[in-house]
Scaffold this active site. Structure first.
Site, short mmCIF file in Angstrom:
data_model
loop_
_atom_site.label_atom_id
_atom_site.label_comp_id
_atom_site.label_asym_id
_atom_site.label_seq_id
_atom_site.Cartn_x
_atom_site.Cartn_y
_atom_site.Cartn_z
N LYS A 266 0.85 -1.21 0.00
CA LYS A 266 0.00 0.00 0.00
C LYS A 266 0.87 1.24 0.00
O LYS A 266 2.03 1.23 0.44
CB LYS A 266 -0.95 0.02 1.20
CG LYS A 266 -0.27 0.16 2.58
CD LYS A 266 0.04 1.58 3.00
CE LYS A 266 0.91 1.63 4.27
NZ LYS A 266 1.53 2.93 4.51
N GLY B 216 9.87 -0.62 4.59
CA GLY B 216 9.96 0.43 3.56
C GLY B 216 8.83 1.43 3.59
O GLY B 216 8.79 2.36 2.81
N GLY B 217 7.85 1.23 4.51
CA GLY B 217 6.70 2.14 4.52
C GLY B 217 5.64 1.73 3.51
O GLY B 217 4.80 2.53 3.12
N MET B 218 5.66 0.44 3.08
CA MET B 218 4.66 -0.05 2.12
C MET B 218 3.82 -1.19 2.71
O MET B 218 3.12 -1.89 1.99
CB MET B 218 5.32 -0.49 0.82
CG MET B 218 6.07 0.65 0.15
SD MET B 218 6.54 0.27 -1.53
CE MET B 218 4.99 0.60 -2.40
N GLY C 258 4.51 -4.15 4.08
CA GLY C 258 4.81 -5.53 3.69
C GLY C 258 4.45 -6.53 4.78
O GLY C 258 3.86 -7.58 4.50
N GLY C 259 4.77 -6.23 6.03
CA GLY C 259 4.42 -7.13 7.13
C GLY C 259 2.91 -7.24 7.26
O GLY C 259 2.36 -8.33 7.49
N SER C 260 2.21 -6.13 7.08
CA SER C 260 0.75 -6.14 7.15
C SER C 260 0.17 -7.00 6.03
O SER C 260 -0.82 -7.73 6.24
CB SER C 260 0.21 -4.72 7.03
OG SER C 260 0.73 -3.91 8.06
N ALA C 261 0.77 -6.94 4.85
CA ALA C 261 0.32 -7.77 3.73
C ALA C 261 0.45 -9.25 4.08
O ALA C 261 -0.45 -10.05 3.80
CB ALA C 261 1.13 -7.44 2.47
N ASP D 69 -2.43 -1.21 9.45
CA ASP D 69 -2.57 -1.29 7.99
C ASP D 69 -3.11 -2.63 7.51
O ASP D 69 -3.28 -2.82 6.30
CB ASP D 69 -1.20 -1.12 7.32
CG ASP D 69 -0.56 0.21 7.61
OD1 ASP D 69 -1.30 1.20 7.76
OD2 ASP D 69 0.68 0.26 7.68
#
Ligand code: C5P
Length: 303
Positions: free
Chosen positions: A13, A104-106, A108-111, A143
């Site tokens: 995201k 990275g602020g995207m 990834g862990g939440s995904a 997130d």
């Protein structure tokens, strides 16, 4: 006989707008954000097992050093939470293929957490309701609910309260990762130290989602979206990391630049695939690694 397995893909995201308010009593910051799911993905394959375990592999350029390989991994925490919710004593092996930059602020862990919920729900035929999945996701991180949803959505609360918004754009992001990560809590702390919110207003200047952004998304008006992008965490992140401020200026010669979430990944907006490729060629000449990602894209889905 090999055990049955299910693979789920979850998107990265970005925040087209990230308005941050003064910290709440629980320490989290109230957000007024517009999430957009972009075409970089983590795939999680869940296989029945006697014990919980996780193994992570990655695309080139991704540093896995900070990804836990034990029960601290957010994917295992997601699996345990789902099993507890249904009062079942089962476990799984989780194989994570990362395509989303780490720290990275995207998100990834939440995904990974969202993909694990969906994969195990399918593997174990649990039929968890959407509302319950979103509630479990919210317990795992701010997130995670958005990673389930995908597309484009408003985020409120600490980011976990998500509402889809109409998005008729079809644009491309040139994603520029950074080799040195930037932990999210550090950026929020710096935000507080800088008192970036406006004390008189009791919130940040940009705490409300700009109406112009919502209108531009609904109209598919990419220049309108470009004009309305904003991120309250840019100031504290660049204060902590002047190298990112310098690179922002460098990238701004190529198009509209945005910091992704709390950083350090930066994004250049491209209206078309052709424009994205032109920017990519220029970045290659400058020696900067990058990916091209279409947006918006779907949330978690079974492969
Ligand atoms: O919810 P999540 O685990 O992703 O948050 C990571 C950290 O980011 C929190 O521990 C907190 O320091 C910070 N955060 C915050 N306000 C938010 C979201 C995250 O202060 N709305």
């Amino acid at each position: 006989m090999s055990a049955a397995s299910v693979t789920v893909r979850a998107p990265a995201k970005i925040n087209l707008h990230l308005g941050v308010g003064r910290p709440r009593e629980d320490g989290f910051h109230p957000l007024a954000t517009v999430y957009q799911a972009v075409g970089l993905y983590d795939d999680v394959t869940a296989t029945d097992a006697e014990e919980w375990s996780v193994h992570t592999i990655a695309d080139a350029h991704l540093d896995l050093a900070s990804v836990p390989d034990d029960g601290d991994n957010i994917a295992i925490r997601a699996g345990r939470l789902l099993a507890a919710h249904h009062s079942i004593a089962r476990a799984a092996h989780l194989e994570i293929h990362k395509g989303i930059p780490v720290a990275g602020g995207m998100a990834g862990g939440s995904a990974d957490a969202a993909a694990t919920l969906v994969a195990l729900d399918r593997l174990w035929s649990l039929d968890t309701s959407d509302d319950d999945l979103l509630a479990l996701a919210a317990r795992l991180g701010s997130d995670v609910p958005f990673a389930l949803l995908g597309g484009t959505a408003l985020g409120a609360g600490r980011g976990e309260l998500v509402t889809p918004v109409e998005d008729r754009t079809a644009l491309w992001w040139v994603v520029v990762p950074h080799e040195i990560g930037l932990p999210t809590p550090l950026v929020y702390r710096r935000f507080d130290e800088l008192a970036s919110y406006d004390p008189a207003a009791g919130a940040t200047n940009s705490y409300d989602v700009p109406a112009g952004l919502i209108d531009a998304l609904a109209a598919g008006d990419v220049p309108g979206v470009a004009a309305a992008l904003g991120n309250d965490l840019m100031r504290p992140a660049y204060d902590l990391r002047p190298d990112l401020a310098a690179r922002h200026r460098d990238l701004a010669t190529l198009g509209t630049v945005l910091l992704s979430g709390s950083g350090p990944t930066q994004l250049v907006l491209a209206e078309t695939a052709e424009a994205a490729r032109r920017i990519a060629v220029e970045l290659t000449e400058r020696g900067l690694p990058h990916w091209l990602a279409p947006a918006p894209v779907a949330g978690c889905h079974v492969l």
